[in-house]
Structures are given as C-alpha cells and as structure tokens.
Write an enzyme that holds these catalytic residues in place. Structure first.
Site, PDB file in Angstrom:
ATOM      1  N   SER A   1       5.994   3.333   2.485  1.00  0.00           N
ATOM      2  CA  SER A   1       7.261   4.062   2.539  1.00  0.00           C
ATOM      3  C   SER A   1       7.215   5.329   1.692  1.00  0.00           C
ATOM      4  O   SER A   1       7.638   6.402   2.128  1.00  0.00           O
ATOM      5  CB  SER A   1       8.416   3.166   2.081  1.00  0.00           C
ATOM      6  N   SER A   2       6.663   5.225   0.491  1.00  0.00           N
ATOM      7  CA  SER A   2       6.600   6.414  -0.362  1.00  0.00           C
ATOM      8  C   SER A   2       5.626   7.444   0.196  1.00  0.00           C
ATOM      9  O   SER A   2       5.787   8.653  -0.032  1.00  0.00           O
ATOM     10  CB  SER A   2       6.213   6.041  -1.797  1.00  0.00           C
ATOM     11  N   ALA A   3       4.609   6.991   0.938  1.00  0.00           N
ATOM     12  CA  ALA A   3       3.675   7.938   1.561  1.00  0.00           C
ATOM     13  C   ALA A   3       4.408   8.831   2.569  1.00  0.00           C
ATOM     14  O   ALA A   3       4.150  10.034   2.657  1.00  0.00           O
ATOM     15  CB  ALA A   3       2.543   7.184   2.243  1.00  0.00           C
TER      16      ALA A   3
ATOM     17  N   ASP B   1       2.981   4.884  -7.884  1.00  0.00           N
ATOM     18  CA  ASP B   1       2.466   5.180  -6.543  1.00  0.00           C
ATOM     19  C   ASP B   1       2.727   6.630  -6.166  1.00  0.00           C
ATOM     20  O   ASP B   1       1.896   7.288  -5.524  1.00  0.00           O
ATOM     21  CB  ASP B   1       3.114   4.268  -5.502  1.00  0.00           C
TER      22      ASP B   1
ATOM     23  N   LEU C   1       0.822  -1.220   0.000  1.00  0.00           N
ATOM     24  CA  LEU C   1       0.000   0.000   0.000  1.00  0.00           C
ATOM     25  C   LEU C   1       0.853   1.267   0.000  1.00  0.00           C
ATOM     26  O   LEU C   1       0.405   2.322   0.423  1.00  0.00           O
ATOM     27  CB  LEU C   1      -0.949  -0.016   1.203  1.00  0.00           C
TER      28      LEU C   1
END
Length: 266
Positions: free
Chosen positions: A35-37, A80, A32
């Site tokens: 990490s990039s969030a 993402d 989901l």
C-alpha cells in the site's frame, strides 16, 4: 495531504489536469509494504508532474506518505516509507530528540555492496497473518516498562547492525536478525504474530538460516551464513512447507547527492 503540505510551505502548483492509474506486482497482504509503495509512487508522480521535486525535502517525503495513509485509515510507521523514498540500503535513527526537533528521523544512505545475499520467503495465500488485536502500542503509550525496554533493545540492534555491515561481520548480523524476531515474539505473542508467519521463520531456522519479518509479518527475510549449500537446503525446506522463496533484489539508491544537498539548503 500533498496540497496541504504545498500550501504550508508556500509551494505554487500549476492548474493543469492529470489522470492517475496504477498497477502493482507486490503480493497482497504479504508484509511487503504494497500500500505504501502505491502512495510513494503517487507522490513521485505529483512531484514530477508539478516539477517541484527540488522544493520538497527528501526527509519530509516519508512523512507525507505516512500522512496520506493515515487519511486512508492505514496504521503504520515511517520505516517502510523511508526505504521506498531513499531506495538502496538506509540506516534510520528515530531518536526522540531528533524527531521532536526536526519532525523526522535521521536517514543515512549506506553502500549497498555491504549487504550480503538475502532471500525473501512468503506464502502465496497469506490467510493467517495474526488477526488478533495487539495492545503493544497502547502499552507503550501507557509507559509499560517491559515494552519500552524491549523496544529500546530493538532500536539498539539497528545500530549494532550498521556497524556489523560496515565491518562485513555477517555472523553478528545473523544473530541480530534472529534476536529481532525473538524480541518481537516476546512483545506481541504468538496469537498476534500468526502461526503461518512463525512457521516461515521456523522453516528458515531449521536449516540454520537467520530470519526475521520484513515488517510486521506476512513475509520473512532470511540469510544463509554458510553459503550456497545452505541456500539449497533452505529452498528445499520452503518448497516442502509450501512457501515461495526467491533471492532478494536490492533496489538501487533512488536519492542522489543533489537531492541530499537540496534538503540541506531548503
């Protein structure tokens, strides 16, 4: 990477200090984009703290996030990060000609009202996420004809999917979702995808729902074309299999018309 970008684009930063901390409610290792969030949220904080949001093109922000993750040793792609920067519903075209010329894809926000109700399925303890190394990336770089052909078909699904959403042809959308997963399974194989990930898709399909990974695995997005009775059957099947299921909540668009206009002017 943020500082490097600002230097390269002659963006002046003030010298004030700050403290950065974070918390997240995104399940770990569930595919989901947790990490990039965090990295995306950090970039937003920096843009606001230095008051330079109007100086950093929207199209450049996913690349910035991806570059920062690369510095941390995280292998990923742009999709993402684009979704997190733009919010809402976004059509993405990573045509090689555009990437070579502009350095980023073509990102087109769409009306969120076009998307039907979807459901998110994931495992509370994603212990089996497909741990065997995949050679697909290297095969692509080596010019493997099968991989390149399958990847091109995956890309084509997005274009047809956009047209299906505009027409609200959700039966076609369901078929495209299923085909997306089938193509991934052909390319990567079951050992790479992981038995738990495959089971989530199979549980959804057992009640006639369409299903595909949200990303590279760990969670599944499912669509029930036959409405509420089918959703109830899907919920029952997921609970019996030990999976968590909940309605997917669409984040509203985060980019305004002014943001897009600024990108054209910079």
């Amino acid at each position: 990477m943020f500082l490097k970008y600002c230097h390269e684009h002659k963006i002046t930063l003030h010298g004030h200090n700050f403290t950065l901390s974070y918390d997240t409610n995104i399940p770990r290792q569930a595919g989901l984009s947790g990490s990039s969030a965090i990295v995306c949220a950090t970039l937003n904080c920096l843009l606001d703290f230095y008051d330079i949001r109007q100086l950093v093109k929207v199209e450049h922000r996913p690349n910035l996030i991806l570059s920062a993750e690369g510095e941390l040793g995280i292998t990923a792609g742009l999709q993402d990060r684009v979704a997190q920067v733009y919010g809402g519903l976004v059509y993405m075209d990573f045509k090689k000609e555009h990437m070579d010329e502009m350095g980023h894809g073509e990102y087109i926000p769409m009306d969120t009202g076009l998307l039907p109700q979807m459901h998110l399925i994931y495992a509370e303890n994603p212990s089996d996420s497909g741990k065997i190394h995949s050679a697909v990336r290297q095969r692509w770089l080596d010019g493997d004809e099968q991989i390149r052909s399958l990847m091109e078909e995956v890309a084509g699904l997005a274009l047809v999917g956009r047209e299906s959403l505009i027409k609200k042809d959700y039966n076609t959308l369901a078929k495209l979702m299923d085909r997306n997963f089938d193509l991934r399974r052909i390319m990567f194989g079951d050992d790479v995808l992981g038995s738990l990930n495959i089971k989530m898709v199979e549980v959804a399909r057992s009640v006639g729902a369409a299903a595909k990974f949200t990303g590279s695995g760990g969670a599944v997005i499912a669509y029930c074309p036959n409405g509420a009775p089918q959703v109830r059957r899907l919920e029952d099947a997921c609970r019996k299999a030990g999976f968590i299921i909940q309605p997917a909540i669409l984040v509203p668009p985060l980019i305004t018309k002014d943001d897009l206009q600024i990108s054209l002017e910079i």
